[in-house]
Motif scaffolding. Sequence first.
Motif, short mmCIF file in Angstrom:
data_model
loop_
_atom_site.label_atom_id
_atom_site.label_comp_id
_atom_site.label_asym_id
_atom_site.label_seq_id
_atom_site.Cartn_x
_atom_site.Cartn_y
_atom_site.Cartn_z
N GLY A 142 48.54 -66.44 -83.31
CA GLY A 142 49.98 -66.44 -83.45
C GLY A 142 50.64 -65.20 -82.86
N SER A 143 51.94 -65.08 -83.08
CA SER A 143 52.73 -64.00 -82.50
C SER A 143 53.64 -63.36 -83.54
N LEU A 144 53.93 -62.09 -83.32
CA LEU A 144 54.91 -61.35 -84.12
C LEU A 144 55.63 -60.39 -83.20
N VAL A 178 50.88 -55.57 -90.58
CA VAL A 178 50.58 -56.81 -89.87
C VAL A 178 49.22 -57.30 -90.35
N THR A 179 49.19 -58.52 -90.85
CA THR A 179 47.94 -59.11 -91.33
C THR A 179 47.69 -60.39 -90.55
N VAL A 180 46.53 -60.46 -89.91
CA VAL A 180 46.18 -61.64 -89.12
C VAL A 180 44.99 -62.31 -89.78
N GLN A 190 44.79 -61.35 -83.20
CA GLN A 190 43.44 -61.54 -83.70
C GLN A 190 43.26 -60.79 -85.01
N PRO A 191 42.30 -61.19 -85.83
CA PRO A 191 42.09 -60.49 -87.11
C PRO A 191 41.91 -58.98 -86.93
N GLU A 192 41.35 -58.57 -85.83
CA GLU A 192 41.15 -57.12 -85.61
C GLU A 192 42.44 -56.39 -85.31
N ASP A 193 43.53 -57.12 -85.16
CA ASP A 193 44.84 -56.49 -85.00
C ASP A 193 45.47 -56.15 -86.34
N THR A 194 44.84 -56.56 -87.42
CA THR A 194 45.35 -56.27 -88.76
C THR A 194 45.40 -54.77 -88.98
N GLY A 214 59.37 -56.08 -89.09
CA GLY A 214 58.85 -57.23 -88.37
C GLY A 214 57.42 -57.61 -88.69
N GLY A 215 56.75 -56.81 -89.51
CA GLY A 215 55.39 -57.12 -89.87
C GLY A 215 55.32 -58.34 -90.77
N GLY A 216 54.11 -58.85 -90.98
CA GLY A 216 53.94 -59.99 -91.84
C GLY A 216 52.55 -60.58 -91.70
#
Length: 124
Positions: free
Chosen positions: A15-17, A120-122, A86-90, A7-9
Motif C-alpha cells: 500500500g501507500s501513505l 507508520v505500521t505496515v 513493506q513491513p520493514e518500513d514500519t 500522515g502516519g497510520g
Amino acid sequence: VQLQASGGGLVQAGGSLTLSCAASGRIASGRHMAWFRQAPGKGREFVAAINKSGSSPAYADSVKGRFTISRDNAENTVNLVMNRLQPEDTAVYYCAATHRDSDFTLDQRYYDYWGQGTLVTVSS
C-alpha cells in the motif's frame, strides 16, 4: 521553530501513505529538509532529503524508487510519498531541518530541528 509531522497510520504491504511535515513560520525556507525513521529496537536512519530549492532529492537505497520527497516553500511543507510499502518500513518517521548555513547533507547530526514523529505500521 517547530515541525509538525502527520500522515502516519496502518497500511497493508504494497500500500501507500503520504507523510506531511508542516513548518512554523519560515523555518522551511532556506533550510535543507529530510525524513528519518526509527524502527522498534533500532537506531534512527536516513530515509530521504531535499535541498533548499527542491532541485536535488536524495534517498536511502532501501527506499529508492518507492518513496518520493518534495517540498513547497510557499506553504512551508515537505511531503514524503511512500509507495509499495513493506513491513520493514514500519517505523516512527521524523521530519527534520538543517541550520540555514548548513551544506546539503544526509547526516542526521547536522539537522537541528526535529518534528515529533509519526508512526507508520505496515502489516504483512
